[in-house]
Design a protein around this motif. Structure first.
Motif, PDB file in Angstrom:
ATOM      1  N   ALA A  59       0.808  -1.217   0.000  1.00  0.00           N
ATOM      2  CA  ALA A  59       0.000   0.000   0.000  1.00  0.00           C
ATOM      3  C   ALA A  59       0.841   1.267   0.000  1.00  0.00           C
ATOM      4  N   CYS A 278     -13.230  10.213  -1.927  1.00  0.00           N
ATOM      5  CA  CYS A 278     -13.032   8.833  -1.461  1.00  0.00           C
ATOM      6  C   CYS A 278     -12.111   8.802  -0.244  1.00  0.00           C
ATOM      7  N   GLY A 282     -13.134   7.418   3.322  1.00  0.00           N
ATOM      8  CA  GLY A 282     -12.354   6.365   3.963  1.00  0.00           C
ATOM      9  C   GLY A 282     -11.979   6.715   5.393  1.00  0.00           C
ATOM     10  N   LEU A 303      -9.038  -2.992   6.271  1.00  0.00           N
ATOM     11  CA  LEU A 303      -8.752  -2.732   4.868  1.00  0.00           C
ATOM     12  C   LEU A 303      -9.162  -3.891   3.973  1.00  0.00           C
ATOM     13  N   THR A 309     -15.091  -0.229   3.021  1.00  0.00           N
ATOM     14  CA  THR A 309     -13.712   0.210   2.799  1.00  0.00           C
ATOM     15  C   THR A 309     -13.158  -0.361   1.508  1.00  0.00           C
ATOM     16  N   SER A 313     -12.015   1.940  -1.536  1.00  0.00           N
ATOM     17  CA  SER A 313     -10.617   1.868  -1.972  1.00  0.00           C
ATOM     18  C   SER A 313     -10.523   1.562  -3.462  1.00  0.00           C
ATOM     19  N   TRP A 316     -11.362   4.756  -5.274  1.00  0.00           N
ATOM     20  CA  TRP A 316     -10.221   5.675  -5.157  1.00  0.00           C
ATOM     21  C   TRP A 316      -9.109   5.280  -6.125  1.00  0.00           C
TER      22      TRP A 316
END
Length: 331
Positions: A59, A278, A282, A303, A309, A313, A316
């Protein structure tokens, strides 16, 4: 041979004694611990390096690829090298921390099941695994000059200080954890030969600090003060104040990153700006899990398992990907 006697109760005061042949008396079998399967031992060794936490590297390190001109085979290879190096380094830190905390982890309702705390892996096995990981890390970094892997050296140095006692210092413990993620981003940028974006580094730091504080808040309410000595420097009200402050800093630094970074100028600006919605959602969803649902003990689980989420994600990532493609395409 004299035969032993067994008492048989009767209705009268004196019991009747009847001889029993020796062959009918069987001694209890000795109690021996079953041997643990080899596969189970390998599973425990793998659990020590916490593969479920490797997503943190995925990430953060690839954020260095936000500049489209680094989308080359060579750039991808350098990012893969950075991922492998930090995965090995973090695995060493996980084993060393578990080794140092094995007695304290036994007091935690969840961590007491870890291989070292539960006694399934001994000290000698943990040290042998650390030596193997250290050898693999040395082989990976020594093929390149120190200027390309110094963030890993700094990470190991501060992690050693963390394990040796800095983790017991309130606030400093959470700040050190967040700094480790900035070093992940730095390694990716150094590997690509690009400067570290200032506002992106602040955003990564503040977001990871938010997760670290959220984890401590959860421990205050779920596990008490006995497990982590640094928790004596926190209260739920104090952590809640910090969380609001850090969440705001995370959102602002992300917006400033989108505004200041030339990658998101021009045609890509609209898609990048939409990604800020986003990001804010989040943050709001994480605060909802932490403060309303009393979660937050394992940020990686949020996550990977929280449906809202995950969808947010994905959206996003799609918006950021669209912005980067627009920037990379010829005008």
């Amino acid at each position: 041979m004299e035969r032993p006697a067994v008492d048989i109760p009767q209705t009268s005061a004196a019991p009747l004694r009847v001889a029993v042949p020796p062959t009918l008396i069987t001694p209890p079998a000795p109690q021996t611990a079953p041997a643990r399967p080899h596969r189970q031992r390998l599973a425990d060794l793998l659990a020590l390096v916490r593969p479920g936490q490797w997503v943190k590297n995925l990430a953060v390190v690839p954020l260095a690829l936000l500049a489209p001109h680094h989308w080359t085979l060579g750039g991808a290879g350098r990012i893969l090298w950075a991922l492998a190096v930090f995965t090995l380094a973090s695995a060493i830190v996980y084993v060393v921390n578990d080794l140092a905390d094995r007695d304290r982890d036994r007091l935690h309702p969840t961590k007491r099941h870890r291989p070292l705390a539960a006694g399934r892996i001994g000290t000698r096995g943990a040290l042998a695994l650390t030596a193997v990981l250290a050898g693999a890390l040395a082989a990976a970094v020594l093929v390149r000059p120190f200027a390309e892997w110094w963030p890993v050296a700094v990470y190991l140095l501060i992690s050693l200080g963390y394990s040796r006692g800095l983790k017991h210092v309130p606030l400093l413990d959470a700040f050190i954890v967040a700094t480790g993620f900035v070093l992940r981003l730095t390694l990716g940028c150094v590997a690509l030969g690009r400067p570290v974006p200032d506002w992106l580094a602040i955003c990564v730091f503040s977001f990871c600090l938010l997760l670290s504080l959220g984890k401590r808040r959860h421990e205050l309410t779920a596990a008490g003060l006995g497990h982590r000595p640094a928790l004596r420097g926190y209260t739920v009200a104090f952590v809640d104040q910090l969380i609001v402050l850090i969440a705001g800093l995370t959102a602002i630094s992300y917006l400033l990153f989108l505004r200041e970074d030339p990658v998101f100028a021009g045609a890509s600006h609209t898609a990048a700006l939409l990604s800020a919605l986003c990001a804010i959602f989040g943050l709001a969803r994480y605060l909802q899990v932490l403060l309303v649902e009393q979660g937050g003990g394992n940020p990686v689980r949020i996550l990977l398992r929280d449906r809202a989420t995950l969808l947010n994600s994905a959206l996003w990532a799609a918006l950021i990907g669209t912005a980067l493609l627009l920037e990379a395409s010829p005008a």
